[in-house]
Design a protein around this motif. Structure first.
Motif, PDB file in Angstrom:
ATOM      1  N   ALA A  27       3.769   5.520  -7.294  1.00  0.00           N
ATOM      2  CA  ALA A  27       2.992   6.345  -6.352  1.00  0.00           C
ATOM      3  C   ALA A  27       2.366   5.421  -5.317  1.00  0.00           C
ATOM      4  N   VAL A  28       2.571   5.736  -4.050  1.00  0.00           N
ATOM      5  CA  VAL A  28       1.987   4.955  -2.960  1.00  0.00           C
ATOM      6  C   VAL A  28       0.811   5.739  -2.389  1.00  0.00           C
ATOM      7  N   THR A  29      -0.350   5.091  -2.361  1.00  0.00           N
ATOM      8  CA  THR A  29      -1.559   5.756  -1.866  1.00  0.00           C
ATOM      9  C   THR A  29      -2.267   4.872  -0.841  1.00  0.00           C
ATOM     10  N   PRO A  30      -3.066   5.458   0.074  1.00  0.00           N
ATOM     11  CA  PRO A  30      -3.284   6.902   0.211  1.00  0.00           C
ATOM     12  C   PRO A  30      -2.046   7.609   0.759  1.00  0.00           C
ATOM     13  N   SER A  31      -1.819   8.823   0.313  1.00  0.00           N
ATOM     14  CA  SER A  31      -0.628   9.551   0.735  1.00  0.00           C
ATOM     15  C   SER A  31      -0.887  10.281   2.048  1.00  0.00           C
ATOM     16  N   ASN A  32       0.137  10.287   2.883  1.00  0.00           N
ATOM     17  CA  ASN A  32       0.093  11.001   4.170  1.00  0.00           C
ATOM     18  C   ASN A  32      -1.141  10.635   4.984  1.00  0.00           C
ATOM     19  N   ALA A  33      -1.390   9.346   5.084  1.00  0.00           N
ATOM     20  CA  ALA A  33      -2.591   8.856   5.784  1.00  0.00           C
ATOM     21  C   ALA A  33      -2.419   8.899   7.296  1.00  0.00           C
ATOM     22  N   THR A  34      -3.559   8.907   7.986  1.00  0.00           N
ATOM     23  CA  THR A  34      -3.586   8.819   9.447  1.00  0.00           C
ATOM     24  C   THR A  34      -4.220   7.496   9.832  1.00  0.00           C
ATOM     25  N   LEU A  35      -3.595   6.787  10.772  1.00  0.00           N
ATOM     26  CA  LEU A  35      -4.054   5.447  11.145  1.00  0.00           C
ATOM     27  C   LEU A  35      -4.028   5.287  12.659  1.00  0.00           C
ATOM     28  N   PRO A  36      -5.161   4.953  13.268  1.00  0.00           N
ATOM     29  CA  PRO A  36      -5.166   4.691  14.711  1.00  0.00           C
ATOM     30  C   PRO A  36      -4.343   3.445  15.049  1.00  0.00           C
ATOM     31  N   ARG A  37      -3.694   3.486  16.181  1.00  0.00           N
ATOM     32  CA  ARG A  37      -2.889   2.364  16.654  1.00  0.00           C
ATOM     33  C   ARG A  37      -3.730   1.081  16.734  1.00  0.00           C
ATOM     34  N   ARG A  38      -3.138  -0.031  16.315  1.00  0.00           N
ATOM     35  CA  ARG A  38      -3.715  -1.385  16.318  1.00  0.00           C
ATOM     36  C   ARG A  38      -4.671  -1.633  15.146  1.00  0.00           C
ATOM     37  N   TYR A  39      -4.876  -0.652  14.296  1.00  0.00           N
ATOM     38  CA  TYR A  39      -5.736  -0.852  13.127  1.00  0.00           C
ATOM     39  C   TYR A  39      -4.895  -0.990  11.866  1.00  0.00           C
ATOM     40  N   ARG A  40      -5.538  -1.434  10.783  1.00  0.00           N
ATOM     41  CA  ARG A  40      -4.830  -1.716   9.533  1.00  0.00           C
ATOM     42  C   ARG A  40      -5.350  -0.830   8.402  1.00  0.00           C
ATOM     43  N   LEU A  41      -4.460  -0.585   7.446  1.00  0.00           N
ATOM     44  CA  LEU A  41      -4.798   0.228   6.280  1.00  0.00           C
ATOM     45  C   LEU A  41      -4.129  -0.384   5.059  1.00  0.00           C
ATOM     46  N   GLN A  42      -4.906  -0.643   4.011  1.00  0.00           N
ATOM     47  CA  GLN A  42      -4.359  -1.206   2.779  1.00  0.00           C
ATOM     48  C   GLN A  42      -3.791  -0.096   1.906  1.00  0.00           C
ATOM     49  N   GLY A  85       1.229  -4.875   1.252  1.00  0.00           N
ATOM     50  CA  GLY A  85       0.980  -3.450   1.370  1.00  0.00           C
ATOM     51  C   GLY A  85       0.023  -3.079   2.484  1.00  0.00           C
ATOM     52  N   ARG A  86      -0.368  -4.033   3.312  1.00  0.00           N
ATOM     53  CA  ARG A  86      -1.283  -3.735   4.419  1.00  0.00           C
ATOM     54  C   ARG A  86      -0.481  -3.240   5.617  1.00  0.00           C
ATOM     55  N   VAL A  87      -0.751  -2.009   6.035  1.00  0.00           N
ATOM     56  CA  VAL A  87      -0.020  -1.367   7.124  1.00  0.00           C
ATOM     57  C   VAL A  87      -0.774  -1.554   8.427  1.00  0.00           C
ATOM     58  N   THR A  88      -0.046  -1.852   9.499  1.00  0.00           N
ATOM     59  CA  THR A  88      -0.623  -1.958  10.832  1.00  0.00           C
ATOM     60  C   THR A  88       0.024  -0.917  11.732  1.00  0.00           C
ATOM     61  N   GLY A  89      -0.792  -0.118  12.398  1.00  0.00           N
ATOM     62  CA  GLY A  89      -0.275   0.879  13.328  1.00  0.00           C
ATOM     63  C   GLY A  89       0.182   0.216  14.609  1.00  0.00           C
ATOM     64  N   VAL A  90       1.409   0.499  15.030  1.00  0.00           N
ATOM     65  CA  VAL A  90       1.982  -0.128  16.224  1.00  0.00           C
ATOM     66  C   VAL A  90       1.998   0.836  17.405  1.00  0.00           C
ATOM     67  N   GLY A 138       3.193   7.947  16.211  1.00  0.00           N
ATOM     68  CA  GLY A 138       4.374   8.481  15.555  1.00  0.00           C
ATOM     69  C   GLY A 138       4.155   8.515  14.059  1.00  0.00           C
ATOM     70  N   THR A 139       5.227   8.800  13.327  1.00  0.00           N
ATOM     71  CA  THR A 139       5.154   8.855  11.870  1.00  0.00           C
ATOM     72  C   THR A 139       6.131   7.853  11.269  1.00  0.00           C
ATOM     73  N   ALA A 140       5.641   7.077  10.310  1.00  0.00           N
ATOM     74  CA  ALA A 140       6.474   6.079   9.635  1.00  0.00           C
ATOM     75  C   ALA A 140       6.448   6.312   8.139  1.00  0.00           C
ATOM     76  N   THR A 141       7.535   5.942   7.488  1.00  0.00           N
ATOM     77  CA  THR A 141       7.611   6.000   6.033  1.00  0.00           C
ATOM     78  C   THR A 141       7.295   4.621   5.475  1.00  0.00           C
ATOM     79  N   ILE A 142       6.338   4.565   4.566  1.00  0.00           N
ATOM     80  CA  ILE A 142       5.953   3.313   3.918  1.00  0.00           C
ATOM     81  C   ILE A 142       6.426   3.389   2.471  1.00  0.00           C
ATOM     82  N   ALA A 143       7.248   2.423   2.070  1.00  0.00           N
ATOM     83  CA  ALA A 143       7.821   2.445   0.723  1.00  0.00           C
ATOM     84  C   ALA A 143       7.504   1.164  -0.026  1.00  0.00           C
ATOM     85  N   ALA A 144       7.358   1.316  -1.352  1.00  0.00           N
ATOM     86  CA  ALA A 144       7.141   0.182  -2.248  1.00  0.00           C
ATOM     87  C   ALA A 144       8.231   0.234  -3.321  1.00  0.00           C
ATOM     88  N   THR A 145       8.901  -0.905  -3.522  1.00  0.00           N
ATOM     89  CA  THR A 145       9.993  -0.960  -4.494  1.00  0.00           C
ATOM     90  C   THR A 145       9.734  -2.052  -5.515  1.00  0.00           C
TER      91      THR A 145
END
Length: 187
Positions: A20-35, A73-78, A81-88
């Motif tokens: 399970a990847v969380t937070p699910s269906n998150a919203t992130l402003p461009r140029r900011y990061r989310l763990q 796992g730290r996501v940066t908004g570029v 739009g909508t992106a899929t973040i996956a962990a394997t």
């Protein structure tokens, strides 16, 4: 020093069933990061944090990128739009989406906003940003922290303050021209 401690570790044959990847269906402003976090569920029902062990991918990378080194796992908004973040991990994959927006930072709040400490006591402050679309984001590691009186209270780059001498200081967190403050009294 002649001392010894021991414990028992039980190794089982359980297998990884899902991630399970969380937070699910998150919203992130461009140029900011989310763990993001990856939590694995095994065949015996047990769970384990796999964030630092999983391989992370983002698609498309024109919308968001994700780190596989340092803070994995730290996501940066570029771009919006909508992106899929996956962990394997071990052939099992979990995924969620992140929606990147063009929202801008409206205000910053530091919590706690007022605190009393004793000499040598430490406290972690948190900086929360509110954006133009009404969303909020923990910006504690994405702001510039300063102290108005480093002799009395020091602050490091992640918002951890230390009371050094009796007196007062104002701790400020700044990002994108917005500032939040906390009043600190050392007794």
């Amino acid at each position: 020093s002649g001392l010894q401690a021991a414990t028992t570790l039980t190794v089982t044959n359980v297998v990884l069933v899902s991630i399970a990847v969380t937070p699910s269906n998150a919203t992130l402003p461009r140029r900011y990061r989310l763990q993001m976090r990856a939590t694995g569920t095994f065949s015996d029902g047990s769970t384990q944090d796999l964030t630092s062990q999983a391989t992370w991918t983002a698609s498309p990378t024109t919308v968001a990128t994700v780190s596989n080194s340092g803070a994995r796992g730290r996501v940066t908004g570029v771009a919006a739009g909508t992106a899929t973040i996956a962990a394997t991990f071990s052939g099992v994959q979990g995924a969620t989406t992140v929606t990147v927006t063009n929202a801008t930072l409206s205000s910053l709040a530091v919590t706690p906003s007022s605190v009393s400490l004793t000499v040598n006591q430490t406290l972690q402050l948190t900086a929360t940003g509110t954006f133009s679309d009404g969303t909020t984001l923990d910006l504690t590691t994405q702001v510039h922290w300063t102290s108005s009186n480093k002799t009395n209270v020091s602050v490091n780059g992640t918002g951890l303050i230390r009371a050094r001498h009796k007196g007062t200081a104002t701790i400020s967190a700044t990002n994108a021209g917005k500032t939040g403050t906390a009043a600190v009294t050392v007794n």
